[in-house]
Write a protein that holds these residues in place. Structure first.
Motif, PDB file in Angstrom:
ATOM      1  N   VAL A   1       0.855  -1.186   0.000  1.00 19.74           N
ATOM      2  CA  VAL A   1       0.000   0.000   0.000  1.00 19.74           C
ATOM      3  C   VAL A   1       0.895   1.241   0.000  1.00 19.74           C
ATOM      4  O   VAL A   1       1.801   1.356   0.825  1.00 19.74           O
ATOM      5  CB  VAL A   1      -0.900   0.028   1.263  1.00 19.74           C
ATOM      6  CG1 VAL A   1      -1.807   1.259   1.250  1.00 19.74           C
ATOM      7  CG2 VAL A   1      -1.728  -1.242   1.371  1.00 19.74           C
ATOM      8  N   TYR A   2       0.687   2.148  -0.963  1.00 20.84           N
ATOM      9  CA  TYR A   2       1.399   3.431  -0.950  1.00 20.84           C
ATOM     10  C   TYR A   2       0.738   4.338   0.092  1.00 20.84           C
ATOM     11  O   TYR A   2      -0.475   4.347   0.239  1.00 20.84           O
ATOM     12  CB  TYR A   2       1.335   4.111  -2.319  1.00 20.84           C
ATOM     13  CG  TYR A   2       2.277   3.510  -3.355  1.00 20.84           C
ATOM     14  CD1 TYR A   2       3.632   3.822  -3.354  1.00 20.84           C
ATOM     15  CD2 TYR A   2       1.802   2.631  -4.314  1.00 20.84           C
ATOM     16  CE1 TYR A   2       4.497   3.280  -4.298  1.00 20.84           C
ATOM     17  CE2 TYR A   2       2.656   2.085  -5.272  1.00 20.84           C
ATOM     18  CZ  TYR A   2       4.001   2.415  -5.258  1.00 20.84           C
ATOM     19  OH  TYR A   2       4.839   1.879  -6.193  1.00 20.84           O
ATOM     20  N   SER A   3       1.545   5.113   0.795  1.00 15.75           N
ATOM     21  CA  SER A   3       1.057   6.058   1.819  1.00 15.75           C
ATOM     22  C   SER A   3       0.028   5.436   2.754  1.00 15.75           C
ATOM     23  O   SER A   3      -1.086   5.969   2.884  1.00 15.75           O
ATOM     24  CB  SER A   3       0.446   7.298   1.165  1.00 15.75           C
ATOM     25  OG  SER A   3       1.233   7.768   0.115  1.00 15.75           O
TER      26      SER A   3
ATOM     27  N   ALA B   1      -3.860   6.699   0.870  1.00 14.29           N
ATOM     28  CA  ALA B   1      -3.506   5.280   0.818  1.00 14.29           C
ATOM     29  C   ALA B   1      -3.999   4.645  -0.477  1.00 14.29           C
ATOM     30  O   ALA B   1      -5.138   4.862  -0.887  1.00 14.29           O
ATOM     31  CB  ALA B   1      -4.106   4.550   2.020  1.00 14.29           C
ATOM     32  N   ALA B   2      -3.095   3.922  -1.164  1.00 15.74           N
ATOM     33  CA  ALA B   2      -3.460   3.276  -2.434  1.00 15.74           C
ATOM     34  C   ALA B   2      -2.874   1.873  -2.457  1.00 15.74           C
ATOM     35  O   ALA B   2      -1.663   1.701  -2.369  1.00 15.74           O
ATOM     36  CB  ALA B   2      -2.924   4.093  -3.606  1.00 15.74           C
ATOM     37  N   THR B   3      -3.763   0.901  -2.554  1.00 16.36           N
ATOM     38  CA  THR B   3      -3.293  -0.485  -2.627  1.00 16.36           C
ATOM     39  C   THR B   3      -2.755  -0.751  -4.025  1.00 16.36           C
ATOM     40  O   THR B   3      -3.479  -0.614  -5.008  1.00 16.36           O
ATOM     41  CB  THR B   3      -4.442  -1.464  -2.322  1.00 16.36           C
ATOM     42  OG1 THR B   3      -4.904  -1.204  -1.002  1.00 16.36           O
ATOM     43  CG2 THR B   3      -3.977  -2.910  -2.424  1.00 16.36           C
ATOM     44  N   ALA B   4      -1.467  -1.100  -4.103  1.00 16.45           N
ATOM     45  CA  ALA B   4      -0.850  -1.339  -5.410  1.00 16.45           C
ATOM     46  C   ALA B   4      -0.665  -2.822  -5.682  1.00 16.45           C
ATOM     47  O   ALA B   4      -0.684  -3.249  -6.839  1.00 16.45           O
ATOM     48  CB  ALA B   4       0.494  -0.620  -5.491  1.00 16.45           C
ATOM     49  N   LEU B   5      -0.459  -3.610  -4.616  1.00 19.57           N
ATOM     50  CA  LEU B   5      -0.326  -5.061  -4.774  1.00 19.57           C
ATOM     51  C   LEU B   5      -1.190  -5.746  -3.736  1.00 19.57           C
ATOM     52  O   LEU B   5      -1.228  -5.339  -2.571  1.00 19.57           O
ATOM     53  CB  LEU B   5       1.140  -5.496  -4.610  1.00 19.57           C
ATOM     54  CG  LEU B   5       2.114  -5.013  -5.693  1.00 19.57           C
ATOM     55  CD1 LEU B   5       3.546  -5.391  -5.323  1.00 19.57           C
ATOM     56  CD2 LEU B   5       1.753  -5.574  -7.059  1.00 19.57           C
TER      57      LEU B   5
ATOM     58  N   GLY C   1      -0.249  -6.137 -18.316  1.00 18.91           N
ATOM     59  CA  GLY C   1      -1.377  -5.621 -17.544  1.00 18.91           C
ATOM     60  C   GLY C   1      -1.541  -4.140 -17.828  1.00 18.91           C
ATOM     61  O   GLY C   1      -0.593  -3.465 -18.212  1.00 18.91           O
ATOM     62  N   LYS C   2      -2.748  -3.650 -17.612  1.00 23.97           N
ATOM     63  CA  LYS C   2      -3.041  -2.248 -17.883  1.00 23.97           C
ATOM     64  C   LYS C   2      -2.203  -1.321 -17.008  1.00 23.97           C
ATOM     65  O   LYS C   2      -1.701  -1.717 -15.964  1.00 23.97           O
ATOM     66  CB  LYS C   2      -4.519  -1.969 -17.583  1.00 23.97           C
ATOM     67  CG  LYS C   2      -5.437  -2.346 -18.728  1.00 23.97           C
ATOM     68  CD  LYS C   2      -6.894  -2.076 -18.437  1.00 23.97           C
ATOM     69  CE  LYS C   2      -7.150  -0.902 -17.543  1.00 23.97           C
ATOM     70  NZ  LYS C   2      -8.574  -0.548 -17.464  1.00 23.97           N
ATOM     71  N   THR C   3      -2.094  -0.064 -17.395  1.00 24.11           N
ATOM     72  CA  THR C   3      -1.422   0.941 -16.584  1.00 24.11           C
ATOM     73  C   THR C   3      -2.091   0.999 -15.210  1.00 24.11           C
ATOM     74  O   THR C   3      -3.325   1.000 -15.133  1.00 24.11           O
ATOM     75  CB  THR C   3      -1.497   2.315 -17.271  1.00 24.11           C
ATOM     76  OG1 THR C   3      -0.841   2.208 -18.531  1.00 24.11           O
ATOM     77  CG2 THR C   3      -0.830   3.392 -16.441  1.00 24.11           C
ATOM     78  N   GLY C   4      -1.288   1.015 -14.165  1.00 24.89           N
ATOM     79  CA  GLY C   4      -1.831   1.098 -12.817  1.00 24.89           C
ATOM     80  C   GLY C   4      -2.158  -0.253 -12.206  1.00 24.89           C
ATOM     81  O   GLY C   4      -2.682  -0.322 -11.092  1.00 24.89           O
ATOM     82  N   SER C   5      -1.837  -1.345 -12.904  1.00 23.95           N
ATOM     83  CA  SER C   5      -2.192  -2.670 -12.391  1.00 23.95           C
ATOM     84  C   SER C   5      -1.187  -3.206 -11.366  1.00 23.95           C
ATOM     85  O   SER C   5      -1.409  -4.269 -10.790  1.00 23.95           O
ATOM     86  CB  SER C   5      -2.368  -3.661 -13.549  1.00 23.95           C
ATOM     87  OG  SER C   5      -1.187  -3.776 -14.297  1.00 23.95           O
ATOM     88  N   GLY C   6      -0.066  -2.495 -11.171  1.00 25.66           N
ATOM     89  CA  GLY C   6       0.876  -2.899 -10.123  1.00 25.66           C
ATOM     90  C   GLY C   6       2.186  -3.485 -10.623  1.00 25.66           C
ATOM     91  O   GLY C   6       3.029  -3.912  -9.822  1.00 25.66           O
ATOM     92  N   LYS C   7       2.397  -3.472 -11.936  1.00 25.13           N
ATOM     93  CA  LYS C   7       3.586  -4.110 -12.520  1.00 25.13           C
ATOM     94  C   LYS C   7       4.886  -3.513 -11.994  1.00 25.13           C
ATOM     95  O   LYS C   7       5.787  -4.226 -11.551  1.00 25.13           O
ATOM     96  CB  LYS C   7       3.551  -4.001 -14.059  1.00 25.13           C
ATOM     97  CG  LYS C   7       2.283  -4.522 -14.708  1.00 25.13           C
ATOM     98  CD  LYS C   7       2.317  -4.387 -16.219  1.00 25.13           C
ATOM     99  CE  LYS C   7       2.439  -2.975 -16.766  1.00 25.13           C
ATOM    100  NZ  LYS C   7       1.268  -2.103 -16.479  1.00 25.13           N
ATOM    101  N   SER C   8       4.994  -2.181 -12.055  1.00 26.61           N
ATOM    102  CA  SER C   8       6.247  -1.540 -11.639  1.00 26.61           C
ATOM    103  C   SER C   8       6.474  -1.686 -10.138  1.00 26.61           C
ATOM    104  O   SER C   8       7.599  -1.936  -9.684  1.00 26.61           O
ATOM    105  CB  SER C   8       6.246  -0.056 -12.018  1.00 26.61           C
ATOM    106  OG  SER C   8       6.217   0.087 -13.422  1.00 26.61           O
ATOM    107  N   THR C   9       5.411  -1.554  -9.376  1.00 28.08           N
ATOM    108  CA  THR C   9       5.537  -1.726  -7.920  1.00 28.08           C
ATOM    109  C   THR C   9       6.047  -3.132  -7.612  1.00 28.08           C
ATOM    110  O   THR C   9       6.903  -3.317  -6.742  1.00 28.08           O
ATOM    111  CB  THR C   9       4.162  -1.505  -7.240  1.00 28.08           C
ATOM    112  OG1 THR C   9       3.679  -0.213  -7.604  1.00 28.08           O
ATOM    113  CG2 THR C   9       4.277  -1.606  -5.723  1.00 28.08           C
ATOM    114  N   PHE C  10       5.555  -4.105  -8.347  1.00 27.95           N
ATOM    115  CA  PHE C  10       5.984  -5.484  -8.126  1.00 27.95           C
ATOM    116  C   PHE C  10       7.477  -5.649  -8.388  1.00 27.95           C
ATOM    117  O   PHE C  10       8.221  -6.119  -7.518  1.00 27.95           O
ATOM    118  CB  PHE C  10       5.186  -6.440  -9.021  1.00 27.95           C
ATOM    119  CG  PHE C  10       5.637  -7.859  -8.908  1.00 27.95           C
ATOM    120  CD1 PHE C  10       5.318  -8.602  -7.784  1.00 27.95           C
ATOM    121  CD2 PHE C  10       6.410  -8.454  -9.904  1.00 27.95           C
ATOM    122  CE1 PHE C  10       5.759  -9.917  -7.647  1.00 27.95           C
ATOM    123  CE2 PHE C  10       6.847  -9.752  -9.777  1.00 27.95           C
ATOM    124  CZ  PHE C  10       6.523 -10.483  -8.646  1.00 27.95           C
TER     125      PHE C  10
END
Ligand code: ADP
Ligand code: MG
Length: 283
Positions: A11-13, A19-23, A40-49
């Motif tokens: 979760v970011y912040s 707060a934003a759940t990314a994964l 996966g679409k933009t915002g789906s969590g790929k980079s965070t992963f």
């Protein structure tokens, strides 16, 4: 086993109004030698992963093991981790900073604490590996190079660390068709020569189908499915749900089916497609 991710959430912040759940409870296992495509679409969590895999993002919950480096430990060996996992971020050329190409590419190996001689050898090799001429570019400013060359220099800086695992976040974004082709060929070459395990985030479904042997489809912070390209790109219900495009070959197969031509096979690459058509014609 080179990477083992279990029940990873992020979760970011956290605890703020932002707060934003990314994964959201992600599991993934990668074996040495895999060429993994993350889509996966933009915002789906790929980079965070992927940023978790070399601890650019610190673990909040779940577990990650990279070979024997356990990121759930209080003080994981980050130096060894970063020597093992090479990370080429999106638009890596923006992170070039030094006055010469040689100095820039040396930055990573220097941090590994290698000898001067070893560093020099690796830098020369890395620059040549990415298809630039070491003698020609070593003393030039990275900023006077073309866009495609800058990206190569940035990639050289990562592979000079000789990572066993190479991760690239949309490495062909913003390049023209020729630049894209060259970078993909380079990634393939690197997999064969220096980094046996490759993970690539891409929006180019043709490139994923042609190169990857395993695809992980992200959607809303979850991995919806992991499988061989044909298991992903012929799963109509999944693709519809995740709003994903398919490789050109799959589009053609679907068009043929509409016209009553059923190959009875599931090709995803061009050569598989041609072989299927041949068998269909003979059969
Ligand atoms: P992708 O790489 O698939 O486009 P990201 O991992 O960048 O997805 O983003 C996943 C989610 O996390 C998105 O909802 C995004 O808005 C959010 N996010 C990403 N980076 C940050 C950040 N630095 N701060 C807050 N939220 C972020
Ligand atoms: Mg991203």
């Amino acid at each position: 086993m080179s990477i083992e991710v279990k029940d990873l959430s992020y979760v970011y912040s956290p605890g703020t109004p932002y707060a934003a759940t990314a994964l959201d409870h992600v599991d993934l296992t990668v074996s040495e030698g895999d060429f993994v495509g993350i889509i996966g679409k933009t915002g789906s969590g790929k980079s965070t992963f992927i940023q978790h895999l070399n601890a650019l993002i610190r673990l909040q919950s779940g577990s990650i093991k990279v070979y024997d480096i356990d990121l759930t430990e209080k003080k994981p060996d980050l130096k060894r981790l970063r020597g093992t996992v090479g990370m080429v971020m999106q638009y890596p050329e923006y992170q070039l900073f030094d006055e010469t190409v040689e100095k820039d590419v040396s930055y990573g190996p220097k941090n590994l604490g290698l000898s001067e001689e070893e560093i020099k050898g690796r830098v020369r090799e890395a620059i040549n590996l990415v298809g630039l001429d070491y003698e020609d570019v070593r003393d030039r400013s990275p900023f006077e190079l073309s866009g495609g060359q800058k990206r190569r220099v940035a990639i050289a800086g990562v592979i000079a660390m000789r990572p066993r695992i190479l991760i690239l976040d949309e490495p062909t974004a913003g390049l023209d068709p020729r630049g894209k082709k060259e970078i993909l060929a380079l990634v393939k070459r690197l997999k064969e020569t220096s980094s046996p395990t490759v993970i690539i985030i891409s929006h180019d479904m043709d490139a994923v189908a042609e190169n990857c042997d395993k695809v992980a489809l992200f959607s809303g912070g979850k991995i919806e499915k992991v499988g061989a390209p044909r298991e992903i790109f012929y799963d109509d219900e999944l693709l519809l749900r995740a709003e994903m495009d398919v490789p050109t070959v799959v589009k053609i197969v679907k068009e043929m089916e509409k016209k009553g031509v059923t190959l009875g096979e599931k090709p995803v690459t061009r050569s598989e497609f041609l072989a299927s058509v041949k068998r269909w014609r003979n059969g």
